[in-house]
Scaffold this motif. Structure first.
Motif, mmCIF file in Angstrom:
data_model
loop_
_atom_site.group_PDB
_atom_site.id
_atom_site.type_symbol
_atom_site.label_atom_id
_atom_site.label_comp_id
_atom_site.label_asym_id
_atom_site.label_seq_id
_atom_site.Cartn_x
_atom_site.Cartn_y
_atom_site.Cartn_z
ATOM 1 N N GLU A 164 10.360 -10.878 4.277
ATOM 2 C CA GLU A 164 10.942 -9.592 3.895
ATOM 3 C C GLU A 164 12.336 -9.361 4.484
ATOM 4 O O GLU A 164 13.134 -8.638 3.912
ATOM 5 C CB GLU A 164 10.024 -8.446 4.325
ATOM 6 N N VAL A 187 5.463 -2.648 -0.726
ATOM 7 C CA VAL A 187 5.643 -2.172 0.642
ATOM 8 C C VAL A 187 5.041 -0.779 0.843
ATOM 9 O O VAL A 187 4.391 -0.521 1.856
ATOM 10 C CB VAL A 187 7.138 -2.197 1.051
ATOM 11 N N THR A 231 3.066 -8.048 1.100
ATOM 12 C CA THR A 231 4.484 -7.886 0.742
ATOM 13 C C THR A 231 4.667 -7.555 -0.737
ATOM 14 O O THR A 231 5.786 -7.351 -1.187
ATOM 15 C CB THR A 231 5.295 -9.147 1.091
#
Length: 105
Positions: free
Chosen positions: A69, A39, A36
């Motif tokens: 996310e 991206v 994360t």
């Protein structure tokens, strides 16, 4: 690069005792952080995945990624790649992991 770091984390997972859930979840959390962090890099990594084991290990992070996310971009990219790994889909519960991750968004 994500690929190298992800492989290193998987190698760590392979070395831990299966009953040592504390170490296991610490490594999974590191995987989530890695995947994360950027991206665009993660999407590139996913599109280039060729190792079935890495694909399977990544499935274990999907729910946490979705929860963190609140975006389905990574999940959709992962799902798109499932066609490369039909054996993994049969042997593991990956389709259900994907659906559960989608519900967490």
């Amino acid at each position: 690069m994500i690929a190298t770091e992800f492989t290193d984390l998987i190698n760590q997972l392979k070395k831990i005792d299966i009953n040592n859930t504390i170490d296991y979840y610490e490594i999974v959390d590191k995987e989530v952080e890695l995947l994360t962090r950027n991206v665009d890099e993660t999407l590139e990594f996913i599109s280039q995945l060729t190792d079935e084991l890495e694909f399977v290990y990544m499935s274990e992070t999907l729910v946490k990624i979705a929860s963190k996310e609140r975006n389905d971009t990574i999940i959709k990219a992962y799902e798109k790649n499932t066609e490369k790994f039909p054996n993994a889909l049969k042997r593991f519960n990956i389709k259900n992991m994907i659906e559960y991750a989608k519900q967490r968004i």
